[in-house]
Design a protein around this motif. Structure first.
Motif, PDB file in Angstrom:
ATOM      1  N   GLY A  29     -33.043  45.441  29.904  1.00 39.07           N
ATOM      2  CA  GLY A  29     -33.228  44.208  30.649  1.00 39.07           C
ATOM      3  C   GLY A  29     -33.792  43.115  29.763  1.00 39.07           C
ATOM      4  N   THR A  30     -33.698  41.889  30.244  1.00 42.34           N
ATOM      5  CA  THR A  30     -34.209  40.750  29.495  1.00 42.34           C
ATOM      6  C   THR A  30     -35.718  40.655  29.639  1.00 42.34           C
ATOM      7  OG1 THR A  30     -32.146  39.533  29.825  1.00 42.34           O
ATOM      8  CG2 THR A  30     -34.076  38.242  29.235  1.00 42.34           C
ATOM      9  N   VAL A  31     -36.396  40.419  28.530  1.00 39.96           N
ATOM     10  CA  VAL A  31     -37.822  40.099  28.541  1.00 39.96           C
ATOM     11  C   VAL A  31     -37.966  38.678  28.011  1.00 39.96           C
ATOM     12  CG1 VAL A  31     -38.542  42.496  28.280  1.00 39.96           C
ATOM     13  CG2 VAL A  31     -38.196  41.093  26.244  1.00 39.96           C
ATOM     14  N   LEU A  32     -39.151  38.096  28.212  1.00 37.71           N
ATOM     15  CA  LEU A  32     -39.358  36.703  27.837  1.00 37.71           C
ATOM     16  C   LEU A  32     -40.633  36.567  27.027  1.00 37.71           C
ATOM     17  CD1 LEU A  32     -38.208  33.818  28.219  1.00 37.71           C
ATOM     18  CD2 LEU A  32     -39.717  33.604  30.206  1.00 37.71           C
ATOM     19  N   HIS A  33     -40.548  35.861  25.901  1.00 40.58           N
ATOM     20  CA  HIS A  33     -41.702  35.642  25.036  1.00 40.58           C
ATOM     21  C   HIS A  33     -42.051  34.156  24.984  1.00 40.58           C
ATOM     22  CE1 HIS A  33     -40.315  39.466  22.701  1.00 40.58           C
ATOM     23  NE2 HIS A  33     -41.016  39.769  23.776  1.00 40.58           N
ATOM     24  N   THR A  34     -43.337  33.855  24.957  1.00 46.19           N
ATOM     25  CA  THR A  34     -43.756  32.456  24.862  1.00 46.19           C
ATOM     26  C   THR A  34     -43.316  31.830  23.552  1.00 46.19           C
ATOM     27  OG1 THR A  34     -45.896  33.236  24.037  1.00 46.19           O
ATOM     28  CG2 THR A  34     -45.737  32.716  26.393  1.00 46.19           C
ATOM     29  N   LYS A  35     -43.286  32.632  22.483  1.00 43.81           N
ATOM     30  CA  LYS A  35     -42.836  32.180  21.173  1.00 43.81           C
ATOM     31  C   LYS A  35     -41.971  33.263  20.548  1.00 43.81           C
ATOM     32  CE  LYS A  35     -46.950  29.376  20.164  1.00 43.81           C
ATOM     33  NZ  LYS A  35     -48.094  29.177  19.220  1.00 43.81           N
ATOM     34  N   PRO A  36     -41.063  32.891  19.634  1.00 46.34           N
ATOM     35  CA  PRO A  36     -40.287  33.922  18.934  1.00 46.34           C
ATOM     36  C   PRO A  36     -41.226  34.885  18.220  1.00 46.34           C
ATOM     37  CG  PRO A  36     -39.372  31.737  18.519  1.00 46.34           C
ATOM     38  CD  PRO A  36     -40.671  31.518  19.226  1.00 46.34           C
ATOM     39  N   GLN A  37     -40.902  36.174  18.243  1.00 50.00           N
ATOM     40  CA  GLN A  37     -41.769  37.198  17.674  1.00 50.00           C
ATOM     41  C   GLN A  37     -41.444  37.500  16.214  1.00 50.00           C
ATOM     42  OE1 GLN A  37     -44.474  38.591  19.780  1.00 50.00           O
ATOM     43  NE2 GLN A  37     -43.747  36.601  20.489  1.00 50.00           N
ATOM     44  N   GLY A  38     -40.495  36.788  15.656  1.00 49.96           N
ATOM     45  CA  GLY A  38     -40.129  36.979  14.259  1.00 49.96           C
ATOM     46  C   GLY A  38     -39.222  35.855  13.803  1.00 49.96           C
ATOM     47  N   PHE A  39     -38.889  35.865  12.517  1.00 47.77           N
ATOM     48  CA  PHE A  39     -38.030  34.821  11.968  1.00 47.77           C
ATOM     49  C   PHE A  39     -36.638  34.885  12.590  1.00 47.77           C
ATOM     50  CE2 PHE A  39     -34.844  33.606   8.721  1.00 47.77           C
ATOM     51  CZ  PHE A  39     -35.179  32.262   8.605  1.00 47.77           C
ATOM     52  N   ASN A  40     -36.180  33.744  13.073  1.00 48.31           N
ATOM     53  CA  ASN A  40     -34.817  33.622  13.612  1.00 48.31           C
ATOM     54  C   ASN A  40     -34.549  34.605  14.755  1.00 48.31           C
ATOM     55  OD1 ASN A  40     -32.337  32.292  13.615  1.00 48.31           O
ATOM     56  ND2 ASN A  40     -31.370  33.864  12.344  1.00 48.31           N
ATOM     57  N   ILE A  90     -27.988  12.195  30.536  1.00 43.09           N
ATOM     58  CA  ILE A  90     -26.991  13.222  30.834  1.00 43.09           C
ATOM     59  C   ILE A  90     -26.578  13.958  29.571  1.00 43.09           C
ATOM     60  CG2 ILE A  90     -24.615  13.587  31.614  1.00 43.09           C
ATOM     61  CD1 ILE A  90     -25.025  11.379  33.633  1.00 43.09           C
ATOM     62  N   SER A  91     -26.573  13.255  28.437  1.00 42.03           N
ATOM     63  CA  SER A  91     -26.142  13.879  27.185  1.00 42.03           C
ATOM     64  C   SER A  91     -27.074  14.999  26.734  1.00 42.03           C
ATOM     65  CB  SER A  91     -26.054  12.820  26.080  1.00 42.03           C
ATOM     66  OG  SER A  91     -27.329  12.230  25.853  1.00 42.03           O
ATOM     67  N   GLU A  92     -28.299  15.083  27.321  1.00 40.45           N
ATOM     68  CA  GLU A  92     -29.264  16.107  26.912  1.00 40.45           C
ATOM     69  C   GLU A  92     -29.451  17.208  27.952  1.00 40.45           C
ATOM     70  OE1 GLU A  92     -32.936  14.395  25.699  1.00 40.45           O
ATOM     71  OE2 GLU A  92     -32.013  12.928  24.360  1.00 40.45           O
ATOM     72  N   THR A  93     -28.813  17.083  29.100  1.00 40.99           N
ATOM     73  CA  THR A  93     -29.058  18.060  30.164  1.00 40.99           C
ATOM     74  C   THR A  93     -28.495  19.436  29.855  1.00 40.99           C
ATOM     75  OG1 THR A  93     -27.052  17.294  31.310  1.00 40.99           O
ATOM     76  CG2 THR A  93     -29.159  16.315  31.979  1.00 40.99           C
ATOM     77  N   TRP A  94     -27.606  19.543  28.906  1.00 39.30           N
ATOM     78  CA  TRP A  94     -27.005  20.829  28.581  1.00 39.30           C
ATOM     79  C   TRP A  94     -27.791  21.568  27.507  1.00 39.30           C
ATOM     80  CZ3 TRP A  94     -25.446  21.575  23.532  1.00 39.30           C
ATOM     81  CH2 TRP A  94     -25.347  20.423  22.738  1.00 39.30           C
ATOM     82  N   LEU A  95     -28.807  20.921  26.922  1.00 41.71           N
ATOM     83  CA  LEU A  95     -29.583  21.541  25.857  1.00 41.71           C
ATOM     84  C   LEU A  95     -30.495  22.628  26.403  1.00 41.71           C
ATOM     85  CD1 LEU A  95     -30.583  18.370  23.785  1.00 41.71           C
ATOM     86  CD2 LEU A  95     -28.755  20.011  23.304  1.00 41.71           C
ATOM     87  N   LEU A  96     -30.720  23.674  25.609  1.00 46.05           N
ATOM     88  CA  LEU A  96     -31.595  24.778  25.994  1.00 46.05           C
ATOM     89  C   LEU A  96     -32.897  24.711  25.196  1.00 46.05           C
ATOM     90  CD1 LEU A  96     -29.001  27.695  26.094  1.00 46.05           C
ATOM     91  CD2 LEU A  96     -30.102  26.600  28.054  1.00 46.05           C
ATOM     92  N   PRO A  97     -33.967  25.336  25.705  1.00 46.33           N
ATOM     93  CA  PRO A  97     -35.221  25.357  24.949  1.00 46.33           C
ATOM     94  C   PRO A  97     -35.047  26.086  23.615  1.00 46.33           C
ATOM     95  CG  PRO A  97     -35.549  26.086  27.226  1.00 46.33           C
ATOM     96  CD  PRO A  97     -34.078  26.008  27.007  1.00 46.33           C
ATOM     97  N   ASP A  98     -35.899  25.777  22.661  1.00 42.05           N
ATOM     98  CA  ASP A  98     -35.874  26.465  21.371  1.00 42.05           C
ATOM     99  C   ASP A  98     -36.041  27.965  21.581  1.00 42.05           C
ATOM    100  OD1 ASP A  98     -35.593  24.107  20.043  1.00 42.05           O
ATOM    101  OD2 ASP A  98     -37.704  23.910  19.475  1.00 42.05           O
ATOM    102  N   GLY A  99     -35.245  28.746  20.856  1.00 41.71           N
ATOM    103  CA  GLY A  99     -35.362  30.199  20.949  1.00 41.71           C
ATOM    104  C   GLY A  99     -34.622  30.808  22.117  1.00 41.71           C
TER     105      GLY A  99
END
Length: 388
Positions: free
Chosen positions: A110-121, A3-12
């Motif tokens: 609108g929101t778009v979605l990337h498989t990986k971050p497209q730049g630093f931070n 339960i302590s981890e269910t609030w975590l979001l994916p990286d990025g």
């Protein structure tokens, strides 16, 4: 998962909290109103489409293809893509859904979605806002788009110290064509230009046809006068090269006249997204920020995938990045319980002034509203807003 981890979001991926969300939403509204005032019509596009529709840029832009999430549609069994960029969708609209004759101007947010971050931070789920102009191959269209982009940056309050970079893929492409280079050599040259690796470039171009011109293109990429001095007469006389150089100069002069205090730089070997851009490219940078605030360029023929090839130019930006570091102190006025007419009229009056008013419920008191900053109190029969 504990339960302590269910609030975590994916990286990025991150939540946007009220103080910044209000800034972003105000910016989005102001930006869309500004674009509407310039004649750009708002469109909404679906978050997910058949991958064939989203591939109009992916075919020529491997990076975009890699950035696109792909899933199987449980209804049709076909492959779907989650939009990583909204430009292909607007091109589809221009080609089939809303086929305007003549020039068409569209904007979107609108929101778009990337498989990986497209730049630093950077986030994997940018809030993309942009504008597209279809149907004009005139350099005037590019000048308009750059001007609109700068006007949008001004709306965001980020004019001080910004820097506009201009480039044109036509210079490199015409030189490659003139020299008859194969794809591998072209790709290696592009990589050297992107890395600004002048010693390697000097060695690599020694045995190339028009090698001195390829080296000069990298060596004097930011100085058009010096570049022209060091290019061969044959290249300077090349029709395609001359046309690209003239467009670059015209745009620089036109934008400088419109924005006299703007710092404008040129980089003729800035070849980001080289494979789908077809002409002028532009980006805006701010001090102490590595990534651009907004960027765009010309991508003629983008609608060919949908059966209607048209000249096109446009730009986009990430509203999260554009508003980075800005927060809005939200004033919350707490009103007492009660339905009497004078209280309700006072609440309506305060809300009409643009303030947020929360009326207490049941057994609530001020402690029930932890974000309260003011309260509505009765002072000698007159309702007044007082700081808490």
């Amino acid at each position: 998962m504990p339960i302590s981890e269910t609030w975590l979001l994916p990286d990025g991926v991150a939540d946007v909290l009220p103080e910044q969300a209000q800034v972003i939403e105000n910016l989005r509204r102001d930006a869309l109103d500004f674009l509407a005032s310039r004649g750009y019509q708002l469109v909404y596009t679906p978050f997910i489409e058949y991958i064939e529709s989203l591939s109009s840029l992916s075919e020529s832009n491997h990076d975009l293809d890699l950035a696109t999430f792909k899933v199987i549609d449980q209804l049709s069994g076909r492959l779907l893509g989650v939009r990583a960029d909204m430009t292909p969708q607007v091109a589809r609209i221009d080609a089939h859904v809303h086929p305007v004759e003549g020039v068409a101007r569209y904007c979107y947010a609108g929101t778009v979605l990337h498989t990986k971050p497209q730049g630093f931070n950077t986030t994997r789920a940018p809030l993309q806002l942009g504008a597209e102009l279809f149907g004009s191959d005139s350099i005037d269209a590019d000048v308009e788009m750059v001007d609109v982009m700068l006007g949008l940056i001004e709306k965001a309050g980020l004019v001080d110290g910004i820097h506009l970079d201009l480039g044109h893929v036509g210079l490199f492409r015409s030189l490659v064509k003139r020299a008859g280079l194969n794809k591998n050599t072209e790709r290696e040259l592009s990589d050297l230009y992107q890395r600004k690796a002048l010693p390697e470039l000097a060695e690599f171009t020694q045995d190339l046809s028009f090698g001195a011109d390829f080296y000069a293109l990298g060596r004097y990429a930011s100085d058009l006068e010096a570049l022209q001095t060091h290019l061969s007469a044959e290249i300077l006389a090349d029709t395609a090269f001359k046309h690209a150089l003239d467009e670059l100069k015209t745009t620089q002069s036109a934008i400088q006249a419109r924005w006299p205090n703007l710092l404008i730089g040129v980089d003729v070997v800035e070849l980001r997204s080289y494979h789908y851009h077809t002409g002028l490219m532009y980006a805006v940078y701010a001090p102490n920020r590595a990534a651009s605030l907004a960027q765009g360029g010309r991508y003629d023929g983008i609608g060919e995938h949908f059966g209607r090839a048209r000249p096109a130019t446009g730009f986009s930006c990430d509203l999260y990045a554009l508003s980075a570091g800005q927060f809005n102190a939200i004033s919350v006025v707490v009103a007492p319980k009660g339905m009497n007419a004078d209280l309700q009229q006072a609440i309506a009056s305060v809300r009409a002034q643009g303030l947020s008013v929360i009326q207490l419920l049941g057994n609530d008191d001020l402690n029930s509203i932890p974000n309260a900053t003011h309260q509505l109190v009765d002072v000698a029969g007159e309702w007044q807003v007082k700081p808490i």
